[in-house]
Design an enzyme around this catalytic site. Structure first.
Site, PDB file in Angstrom:
ATOM      1  CE  LYS A 139      -3.932  -1.835   2.119  1.00 44.07           C
ATOM      2  NZ  LYS A 139      -5.368  -2.471   1.855  1.00 44.07           N
ATOM      3  CD  GLU A 184      -4.396   5.850   4.217  1.00 43.40           C
ATOM      4  OE1 GLU A 184      -4.256   4.560   3.049  1.00 43.40           O
ATOM      5  OE2 GLU A 184      -5.743   5.119   4.259  1.00 43.40           O
ATOM      6  NE  ARG A 201      -7.885  -9.255  -4.072  1.00 46.28           N
ATOM      7  CZ  ARG A 201      -9.347  -8.500  -4.270  1.00 46.28           C
ATOM      8  NH1 ARG A 201     -10.438  -9.204  -5.014  1.00 46.28           N
ATOM      9  NH2 ARG A 201      -9.677  -8.035  -3.177  1.00 46.28           N
TER      10      ARG A 201
HETATM   11  P1  ADP Z   1      -7.805  -3.664   2.112  1.00 46.17           P
HETATM   12  O1  ADP Z   1      -7.418  -3.877   1.581  1.00 46.17           O
HETATM   13  O2  ADP Z   1      -8.200  -4.307   2.964  1.00 46.17           O
HETATM   14  O3  ADP Z   1      -9.421  -3.483   1.626  1.00 46.17           O
HETATM   15  P2  ADP Z   1      -8.760  -1.088   2.234  1.00 46.17           P
HETATM   16  O4  ADP Z   1      -7.070   0.242   2.452  1.00 46.17           O
HETATM   17  O5  ADP Z   1      -9.137  -1.158   1.756  1.00 46.17           O
HETATM   18  O6  ADP Z   1      -8.174  -2.353   2.831  1.00 46.17           O
HETATM   19  O7  ADP Z   1      -9.465  -0.383   3.289  1.00 46.17           O
HETATM   20  C1  ADP Z   1     -10.972  -0.910   3.754  1.00 46.17           C
HETATM   21  C2  ADP Z   1     -11.500   0.080   4.228  1.00 46.17           C
HETATM   22  O8  ADP Z   1     -11.274   0.495   5.570  1.00 46.17           O
HETATM   23  C3  ADP Z   1     -12.457   0.815   3.476  1.00 46.17           C
HETATM   24  O9  ADP Z   1     -13.448   0.647   2.483  1.00 46.17           O
HETATM   25  C4  ADP Z   1     -13.347   1.854   4.581  1.00 46.17           C
HETATM   26  O10 ADP Z   1     -13.838   1.864   4.789  1.00 46.17           O
HETATM   27  C5  ADP Z   1     -11.760   1.451   5.647  1.00 46.17           C
HETATM   28  N1  ADP Z   1     -10.579   2.778   5.489  1.00 46.17           N
HETATM   29  C6  ADP Z   1     -10.085   2.554   4.962  1.00 46.17           C
HETATM   30  N2  ADP Z   1      -8.940   3.818   4.627  1.00 46.17           N
HETATM   31  C7  ADP Z   1      -9.699   4.639   5.276  1.00 46.17           C
HETATM   32  C8  ADP Z   1      -9.117   6.158   5.853  1.00 46.17           C
HETATM   33  N3  ADP Z   1      -8.026   6.110   5.470  1.00 46.17           N
HETATM   34  N4  ADP Z   1     -10.654   6.943   6.212  1.00 46.17           N
HETATM   35  C9  ADP Z   1     -11.153   5.974   6.830  1.00 46.17           C
HETATM   36  N5  ADP Z   1     -11.473   5.296   6.329  1.00 46.17           N
HETATM   37  C10 ADP Z   1     -10.863   3.744   5.714  1.00 46.17           C
HETATM   38  P1  ADP Z   2     -11.502  -5.765  -0.829  1.00 43.94           P
HETATM   39  O1  ADP Z   2     -12.425  -5.489   0.413  1.00 43.94           O
HETATM   40  O2  ADP Z   2     -10.220  -6.258  -0.833  1.00 43.94           O
HETATM   41  O3  ADP Z   2     -11.401  -4.537  -1.401  1.00 43.94           O
HETATM   42  P2  ADP Z   2     -13.127  -8.079  -1.840  1.00 43.94           P
HETATM   43  O4  ADP Z   2     -13.737  -7.596  -1.041  1.00 43.94           O
HETATM   44  O5  ADP Z   2     -13.504  -8.503  -3.191  1.00 43.94           O
HETATM   45  O6  ADP Z   2     -12.277  -7.076  -1.451  1.00 43.94           O
HETATM   46  O7  ADP Z   2     -12.340  -9.101  -1.182  1.00 43.94           O
HETATM   47  C1  ADP Z   2     -12.113  -9.227   0.304  1.00 43.94           C
HETATM   48  C2  ADP Z   2     -10.835 -10.473   0.029  1.00 43.94           C
HETATM   49  O8  ADP Z   2     -11.934 -11.226   1.059  1.00 43.94           O
HETATM   50  C3  ADP Z   2      -9.778 -11.076  -0.954  1.00 43.94           C
HETATM   51  O9  ADP Z   2      -9.514 -10.449  -1.378  1.00 43.94           O
HETATM   52  C4  ADP Z   2     -10.060 -12.136  -0.636  1.00 43.94           C
HETATM   53  O10 ADP Z   2      -8.731 -12.381   0.290  1.00 43.94           O
HETATM   54  C5  ADP Z   2     -11.621 -12.158   0.011  1.00 43.94           C
HETATM   55  N1  ADP Z   2     -13.008 -12.925   0.366  1.00 43.94           N
HETATM   56  C6  ADP Z   2     -13.858 -13.154   0.329  1.00 43.94           C
HETATM   57  N2  ADP Z   2     -14.415 -13.243  -0.463  1.00 43.94           N
HETATM   58  C7  ADP Z   2     -13.774 -14.510  -0.395  1.00 43.94           C
HETATM   59  C8  ADP Z   2     -13.989 -15.508  -1.696  1.00 43.94           C
HETATM   60  N3  ADP Z   2     -15.721 -16.137  -0.936  1.00 43.94           N
HETATM   61  N4  ADP Z   2     -14.036 -16.775  -1.247  1.00 43.94           N
HETATM   62  C9  ADP Z   2     -12.454 -16.828  -0.789  1.00 43.94           C
HETATM   63  N5  ADP Z   2     -11.442 -15.733  -0.809  1.00 43.94           N
HETATM   64  C10 ADP Z   2     -12.595 -14.271   0.170  1.00 43.94           C
END
Ligand code: ADP
Ligand code: ADP
Ligand code: MG
Length: 455
Positions: free
Chosen positions: A90, A177, A269
């Site tokens: 990240k 962050e 992905r």
């Molecule tokens: P992941 O890789 O687990 O999906 P993300 O960085 O995409 O992690 O963050 C997942 C969720 O966490 C976001 O959809 C949001 O709800 C919350 N989040 C992440 N970063 C922030 C931020 N800087 N401020 C507020 N909420 C955040």
């Molecule tokens: P993000 O929250 O990172 O934007 P997703 O909500 O698409 O993305 O999925 C988050 C992560 O959770 C995926 O990268 C995967 O590791 C896991 N995950 C979610 N649903 C499944 C599933 N049905 N089977 C396996 N892994 C899953």
């Protein structure tokens, strides 16, 4: 094209194995064989496969799988291992995006371990103020993120966050962050071929989450003005180009109350929620991924992409929402009756009589619904949820029934705090044990080939 599925022992009853033209057992698992690159490659070679689609979860965002495919002469259906590696980090991703002029919230580089790291964190906090997000640099799937309200919490959590990151992602790097207060999660689907054409397929709203993990996804993010949506989509394409991105990917943003948007991450992905985009764009994203990976040019330009209507996906999980969404794995589905009809799509792997493995994710089936207007879509979704019967494990269905009736949901008034601020959604009647008993009885009659209604 024929498909070969792989499976570990606990997954041997899952439907993907029956649907695939061929299924290859790769070990007892759980999880460690799905995560074993060598075994996956070996299964591909033995079956004569030419390409690997990594799906989502497990190795999907592991650059080493993409690299192993290159080395084995297999096509990896996704971006290059290089791009996956850069964007999976990240801090690195933020650096690339900052250089490309993509807006983002202030953040730190990777913080050092121990007191030195804590000092750097405090310095950042005194400049930007609390609350802050402490994030695992290699994190994903909503894990490795914690909100820090004050210096006391920072001191208490810092070392723990590092340890947990190490355990979960084999990398103890963390960074800070600034928090976006009550944001909406808005993301953009992009797809790029190997010849420099990058096209977006519009926005999705994924604000309705539990533990920073998505539950409900909507396309398009209908609360945005067309101008703002267009600007965010163009920013996403710029971000993808800055990373030399190929194949399908998702650029995630947070949107604040003043409609300012900030880059969050790129998922390298196919996303669980790609189905809502397929519904409104009329494009098969997985098919497109395969074509692009095989070296075909994208057949459509940006102007050819016409988004119409609305789509909503609800993740039907075997979880107990009332008990902090505790997974219900290990239970057997006694009755499974799914809805259908115009604009209804189901993506799942379970069936009546199926025992849910405890070892994996609790997602059972994705219910995706299309409608020409927002209200039509929500009404159809409610009808589907009413008709959807799954007994045995507790599921998120009754919780979603409350959700579709909630005026704030219907009105589009939600952000990532929605579940915390709408506790009445957790107030519903569970199927009673009597209903469950009856369901099991019906299932037995059904399994004996008798007519349920006559019996
Ligand atoms: P992941 O890789 O687990 O999906 P993300 O960085 O995409 O992690 O963050 C997942 C969720 O966490 C976001 O959809 C949001 O709800 C919350 N989040 C992440 N970063 C922030 C931020 N800087 N401020 C507020 N909420 C955040
Ligand atoms: P993000 O929250 O990172 O934007 P997703 O909500 O698409 O993305 O999925 C988050 C992560 O959770 C995926 O990268 C995967 O590791 C896991 N995950 C979610 N649903 C499944 C599933 N049905 N089977 C396996 N892994 C899953
Ligand atoms: Mg994310």
């Amino acid at each position: 094209m024929e498909a070969v599925g792989i499976y570990e022992s606990p997954d041997s009853e899952s439907r993907h194995i029956r649907i695939a033209n061929e299924a290859v057992w790769i070990g007892d698992g759980p999880r460690r064989d799905y995560l074993n690159i060598e075994k996956v490659i070996r299964a591909a070679r033995r079956s004569g496969a030419i390409a690997i689609h990594p799906g989502y979860g497990f190795l999907a965002e592991n650059p080493l799988l993409a690299k192993a495919c290159d080395e084995a002469g297999l096509i990896f259906i996704g971006p290059s291992s290089d791009v996956i590696e850069k964007l999976g980090n990240k801090v690195m991703a933020r650096k690339i995006m900052a250089e490309a002029g993509i807006p983002m919230v202030p953040g730190t580089e990777n913080l050092p371990a121990g007191d030195e790291g804590l000092r750097a964190a405090k310095a950042f906090a005194s400049q930007h103020g609390y609350p802050l997000m402490l994030k695992a640099t290699a994190g994903g799937g909503g894990r490795g993120i914690r909100r820090i309200e004050n210096e006391k919490e920072l001191r208490e959590q810092y070392a723990i966050a590092r340890q947990e990151a190490k355990a979960a992602f084999n990398d103890d790097s963390v960074y800070l962050e600034k928090v976006v207060v009550e944001p909406k999660h808005v993301e953009v689907q992009i797809i790029a071929d190997k010849y420099g054409k990058t096209v977006h397929l519009g926005t999705r709203d994924c604000s309705i989450q539990r533990r920073n993990q998505k539950l409900v996804e909507i396309a398009p993010a209908f609360h945005l003005s067309p101008e703002l949506a267009d600007e965010i989509c163009r920013t996403a394409v710029k971000a993808a180009k800055a990373a030399n991105y190929t194949n399908a990917g998702t650029v995630e943003f947070l949107l604040d109350k003043d409609n300012r948007y900030y880059f969050m991450e790129i998922n390298t992905r196919l996303q669980v929620e790609h189905t809502v985009t397929e519904m409104i764009a009329g494009i098969d994203i997985v098919r497109t991924q395969i074509k692009v990976a095989l070296g075909r040019e994208l057949l459509f330009d940006q102007d050819d992409v016409q988004l119409r209507g609305h789509a909503i996906e609800m993740r039907i999980n075997a979880e107990d929402p009332k008990n902090n969404f505790m997974p219900e794995g290990g239970k057997t589905i006694t009755v499974y009756q799914s809805p259908g009809g115009y604009g209804v799509r189901l993506d799942g792997f379970c069936y009546q009589g199926f025992t849910i493995p405890e070892e994996y994710d609790s997602l059972l089936v994705k219910l995706t619904v299309f409608g020409w207007t927002w209200n039509e879509t929500v009404d159809r979704l409610r009808r589907c949820l009413t008709n959807f019967v799954i007994t045995g494990p507790k599921t998120t269905i009754p919780f979603y029934l409350n959700l579709v009736n909630d005026p704030d949901f219907r009105g589009g008034n939600f952000n990532t705090s929605y579940l915390d601020t709408h506790q009445h959604l957790f107030d519903y009647e569970e199927y009673t044990s009597e209903v469950n008993k009856l369901a099991r009885l019906i299932a037995e009659i059904h399994n004996q080939g008798k007519n349920i209604y006559a019996a």
